[in-house]
Design a protein around this motif. Structure first.
Motif: not given
Length: 187
Positions: A47, A113, A142, A144, A153, A156-157, A159-160, A163-164
């Motif tokens: 981001d 995650v 979350p 994945y 993916h 994605d793991v 990056e999530d 953010r957390q």
């Protein structure tokens, strides 16, 4: 740049190292070599904000699980890994999740995650997606499904999780001011 310590936990042979190496070095580790402990570092942009990650890939073997408590205490975020081809490995994830909450004080906003690996091995799949989604919803985490081999993916793991961690551990504006003041000279 903010620095975060990520701990990757799960049973032996579920693909923790393959997941970690695919994300950090963008290569696939074909052969299984049991890990005792491996640490990887990488600067990432999520981001439009740069962060520095230290990813600790832990052992899944029973004789090393006593180290988990030390890892958990120092971790900012956790990737709990199981294999979609091994139903038994999912039970280990629940045990690790409970251990994290016990060690970190039961706080529900711990960055975690849940990751099912080996998505590319569809014919060997033992854990169904609806079962995982139900558990992840119950845990409030979350989830994945990934393939390190196919690079599905994996980003994605992490990056999530970044953010957390940013939300859980906001930047300290006072620390930034102090750091800037150190470089200021009065003549």
């Amino acid at each position: 740049m903010r620095k975060f310590h990520i701990v990757v936990l799960g049973a032996g042979g579920v693909g923790k190292s393959a997941l970690s190496v695919r994300y950090i070095r963008d290569i696939f580790v074909e052969h299984y070599d049991p890990t005792i402990e491996e640490e990887y570092r990488r600067a990432v942009r999520v981001d439009d904000e740069l962060s520095f990650l230290e990813v600790l890939d832990t052992a899944g073997a029973e004789q090393f699980t006593s180290l988990n408590e030390v890892y958990i205490k120092s971790g900012h975020g956790f990737v709990l890994v199981f294999s979609l081809t091994q139903e038994a490995s999912l039970r280990e994830v629940d045990s690790l999740r409970q251990q994290i909450y016990r060690i970190k004080g039961g706080n529900s906003d711990i960055p975690i995650v849940v990751v099912g690996t080996k998505l590319d091995l569809a014919s060997e799949r033992e854990v169904q997606k609806d079962a995982i989604q139900s558990l992840a919803a119950k845990w409030g985490l979350p989830f994945y499904e990934t393939s390190a081999k196919r690079n599905w993916h994996v980003a994605d793991v992490f990056e999530d999780l970044v953010r957390q961690m940013r939300q859980r551990y906001p930047a300290d504006p006072e620390r930034k001011k102090k750091r800037r003041m150190r470089n200021c000279f009065i003549m």
